[in-house]
Each structure stands twice: as C-alpha cells, then as structure tokens.
Write a protein that holds these residues in place. Structure first.
Motif, PDB file in Angstrom:
ATOM      1  N   ALA A   1      -0.869  11.807   3.360  1.00  0.00           N
ATOM      2  CA  ALA A   1      -1.507  11.336   4.597  1.00  0.00           C
ATOM      3  C   ALA A   1      -1.436   9.807   4.705  1.00  0.00           C
ATOM      4  O   ALA A   1      -1.011   9.275   5.742  1.00  0.00           O
ATOM      5  CB  ALA A   1      -2.941  11.844   4.688  1.00  0.00           C
ATOM      6  N   PRO A   2      -1.827   9.066   3.661  1.00  0.00           N
ATOM      7  CA  PRO A   2      -1.685   7.612   3.754  1.00  0.00           C
ATOM      8  C   PRO A   2      -0.232   7.144   3.841  1.00  0.00           C
ATOM      9  O   PRO A   2       0.055   6.150   4.509  1.00  0.00           O
ATOM     10  CB  PRO A   2      -2.332   7.098   2.464  1.00  0.00           C
ATOM     11  CG  PRO A   2      -3.270   8.163   2.055  1.00  0.00           C
ATOM     12  CD  PRO A   2      -2.615   9.445   2.488  1.00  0.00           C
ATOM     13  N   ILE A   3       0.680   7.873   3.214  1.00  0.00           N
ATOM     14  CA  ILE A   3       2.104   7.507   3.290  1.00  0.00           C
ATOM     15  C   ILE A   3       2.567   7.569   4.739  1.00  0.00           C
ATOM     16  O   ILE A   3       3.242   6.655   5.223  1.00  0.00           O
ATOM     17  CB  ILE A   3       2.959   8.430   2.394  1.00  0.00           C
ATOM     18  CG1 ILE A   3       2.719   8.098   0.931  1.00  0.00           C
ATOM     19  CG2 ILE A   3       4.441   8.322   2.747  1.00  0.00           C
ATOM     20  CD1 ILE A   3       3.309   9.109  -0.040  1.00  0.00           C
TER      21      ILE A   3
ATOM     22  N   ARG B   1       0.829  -1.201   0.000  1.00  0.00           N
ATOM     23  CA  ARG B   1       0.000   0.000   0.000  1.00  0.00           C
ATOM     24  C   ARG B   1       0.869   1.259   0.000  1.00  0.00           C
ATOM     25  O   ARG B   1       0.550   2.247  -0.656  1.00  0.00           O
ATOM     26  CB  ARG B   1      -0.905  -0.032   1.224  1.00  0.00           C
ATOM     27  CG  ARG B   1      -1.936   1.038   1.228  1.00  0.00           C
ATOM     28  CD  ARG B   1      -2.891   0.779   2.344  1.00  0.00           C
ATOM     29  NE  ARG B   1      -3.886   1.809   2.431  1.00  0.00           N
ATOM     30  CZ  ARG B   1      -4.771   1.871   3.394  1.00  0.00           C
ATOM     31  NH1 ARG B   1      -4.797   0.944   4.329  1.00  0.00           N
ATOM     32  NH2 ARG B   1      -5.643   2.838   3.431  1.00  0.00           N
ATOM     33  N   GLN B   2       1.968   1.194   0.730  1.00  0.00           N
ATOM     34  CA  GLN B   2       2.887   2.333   0.786  1.00  0.00           C
ATOM     35  C   GLN B   2       3.429   2.659  -0.605  1.00  0.00           C
ATOM     36  O   GLN B   2       3.514   3.829  -0.985  1.00  0.00           O
ATOM     37  CB  GLN B   2       4.046   2.006   1.748  1.00  0.00           C
ATOM     38  CG  GLN B   2       5.041   3.103   1.922  1.00  0.00           C
ATOM     39  CD  GLN B   2       4.561   4.199   2.839  1.00  0.00           C
ATOM     40  OE1 GLN B   2       3.402   4.585   2.832  1.00  0.00           O
ATOM     41  NE2 GLN B   2       5.457   4.719   3.649  1.00  0.00           N
ATOM     42  N   ILE B   3       3.776   1.649  -1.355  1.00  0.00           N
ATOM     43  CA  ILE B   3       4.320   1.855  -2.704  1.00  0.00           C
ATOM     44  C   ILE B   3       3.306   2.588  -3.580  1.00  0.00           C
ATOM     45  O   ILE B   3       3.635   3.571  -4.245  1.00  0.00           O
ATOM     46  CB  ILE B   3       4.735   0.509  -3.328  1.00  0.00           C
ATOM     47  CG1 ILE B   3       5.969  -0.043  -2.614  1.00  0.00           C
ATOM     48  CG2 ILE B   3       4.996   0.657  -4.832  1.00  0.00           C
ATOM     49  CD1 ILE B   3       6.275  -1.491  -2.920  1.00  0.00           C
ATOM     50  N   PHE B   4       2.053   2.125  -3.587  1.00  0.00           N
ATOM     51  CA  PHE B   4       1.060   2.743  -4.455  1.00  0.00           C
ATOM     52  C   PHE B   4       0.657   4.135  -3.973  1.00  0.00           C
ATOM     53  O   PHE B   4       0.320   5.000  -4.783  1.00  0.00           O
ATOM     54  CB  PHE B   4      -0.155   1.834  -4.626  1.00  0.00           C
ATOM     55  CG  PHE B   4       0.151   0.634  -5.468  1.00  0.00           C
ATOM     56  CD1 PHE B   4       0.426   0.777  -6.814  1.00  0.00           C
ATOM     57  CD2 PHE B   4       0.198  -0.622  -4.910  1.00  0.00           C
ATOM     58  CE1 PHE B   4       0.736  -0.318  -7.598  1.00  0.00           C
ATOM     59  CE2 PHE B   4       0.497  -1.734  -5.680  1.00  0.00           C
ATOM     60  CZ  PHE B   4       0.769  -1.578  -7.035  1.00  0.00           C
ATOM     61  N   ASP B   5       0.708   4.371  -2.658  1.00  0.00           N
ATOM     62  CA  ASP B   5       0.434   5.719  -2.156  1.00  0.00           C
ATOM     63  C   ASP B   5       1.569   6.675  -2.533  1.00  0.00           C
ATOM     64  O   ASP B   5       1.327   7.844  -2.822  1.00  0.00           O
ATOM     65  CB  ASP B   5       0.202   5.709  -0.649  1.00  0.00           C
ATOM     66  CG  ASP B   5      -1.141   5.098  -0.278  1.00  0.00           C
ATOM     67  OD1 ASP B   5      -2.029   5.035  -1.150  1.00  0.00           O
ATOM     68  OD2 ASP B   5      -1.301   4.674   0.878  1.00  0.00           O
ATOM     69  N   PHE B   6       2.814   6.182  -2.536  1.00  0.00           N
ATOM     70  CA  PHE B   6       3.929   7.004  -3.010  1.00  0.00           C
ATOM     71  C   PHE B   6       3.764   7.359  -4.478  1.00  0.00           C
ATOM     72  O   PHE B   6       4.034   8.481  -4.889  1.00  0.00           O
ATOM     73  CB  PHE B   6       5.274   6.289  -2.816  1.00  0.00           C
ATOM     74  CG  PHE B   6       6.041   6.741  -1.609  1.00  0.00           C
ATOM     75  CD1 PHE B   6       6.475   8.048  -1.491  1.00  0.00           C
ATOM     76  CD2 PHE B   6       6.342   5.851  -0.601  1.00  0.00           C
ATOM     77  CE1 PHE B   6       7.191   8.466  -0.375  1.00  0.00           C
ATOM     78  CE2 PHE B   6       7.053   6.255   0.517  1.00  0.00           C
ATOM     79  CZ  PHE B   6       7.478   7.560   0.631  1.00  0.00           C
TER      80      PHE B   6
END
Length: 166
Positions: free
Chosen positions: A20-22, A9-14
């Motif tokens: 905020a999600p990161i 999830r972190q990768i796609f939020d980046f």
C-alpha cells in the motif's frame, strides 16, 4: 526535496514489502514530477493536479500516523499495509537504529522458520515512531509544496489576465 523524501521512503517500503505505501509513494513521485513539469512549462492545470494530490497525500500520511500509533482501533500488527498478501511489516521493525535482531526457533516441531519468530531488542527508537517521523516529514514537505503551488498558480493566472487585458 519532496521527490528525494518520497524516493527514500519508497526504498524502505520495498524492503518491508509494504504494498500500500509502495503504491502511494509511486503516485507521489509521479505527481511531483508532473507538478515540476507544470511549473517549468507554465501549465497551471498540472499544478492544480499536484495541489489536489497533495491534499490526498497529506490525508494518506495522517492515516499512516494513526495506523502506527494505533489510533481509533487501527493496529500496526495487521497486514493492512501489505494488502493481506504477506506477513511482512515495516523494515524499520528489525533494522532500526540500535536494534539487535535474533531469530528465535519455533517451539513447535514441524513449523517452518517464519517472520513472526524474530526477536528484536535494544532499539534506540521504536519502528512505529520512525514511520510516524517519515509521515510527518512528508506532511511538512507537502504543505510547503501546496503553498508554493498555490503561489505559482496565482502568478500564472495574473500573467494570463495581464495578457488578456492588452
């Protein structure tokens, strides 16, 4: 498993510049590591931190679900997830399964090409539902982790009590 899901999830939020999600994902990764360390090193306090964070993480993911489903006046078209720093949105908006992305030139001369002039068609599943699915998976993994953490804490406390009674 929770670690891999948060990392994914972190990768796609980046990729979508959603700050905020990161930040939330980063904290999730750190606290999961802390919880694993607490389990391996028999540190119940670390596991308690993990259980408290898990409750906050579930709350955050419920908010994300409400945000993308536009519950209670929330709008997925706002820049809330980017802290109003940029116009970026979910990476899945343009790159979801089956999505065909076309850059549409602005009708007004003099306006630079902007993120808002992108046309996306043919998506098999809309981006907001992909985000909801990601959050639902996070909630499920967090609830499993919470139950497991409570179980481990109870075992540690039983061992501590048996050592004191001897």
């Amino acid at each position: 498993m929770a670690q891999l899901a948060a990392l994914e999830r972190q990768i796609f939020d980046f990729l979508g510049f959603q700050w905020a999600p990161i930040l939330g994902n980063f904290l999730q990764i750190i606290v999961v590591i802390l919880g694993l360390f607490g389990t391996i090193q028999f540190r119940p306090r670390y596991i308690v931190v993990y259980t408290v964070w898990t409750a906050l993480w579930v709350t955050w993911n419920v908010f994300i679900i409400c945000f993308y489903l536009e519950v209670g006046g929330l709008s997925k078209e706002t820049d809330l997830m980017t802290f109003n720093i940029s116009m970026h949105r979910s990476w899945w908006r343009e790159h979801g399964p089956g999505c065909i992305r076309r850059v549409v030139r602005p009708s007004t001369p003099g306006i630079l090409d902007d993120y808002s002039y992108v046309s996306v068609t043919g998506c098999i599943i809309d981006f907001q539902y992909l985000e909801v699915i990601h959050s639902a998976i996070q909630i499920l993994l967090s609830l499993i982790g919470f139950v497991y953490a409570c179980y481990v804490i109870s075992i540690f406390m039983e061992e501590e009590d048996s050592c004191r009674s001897k």
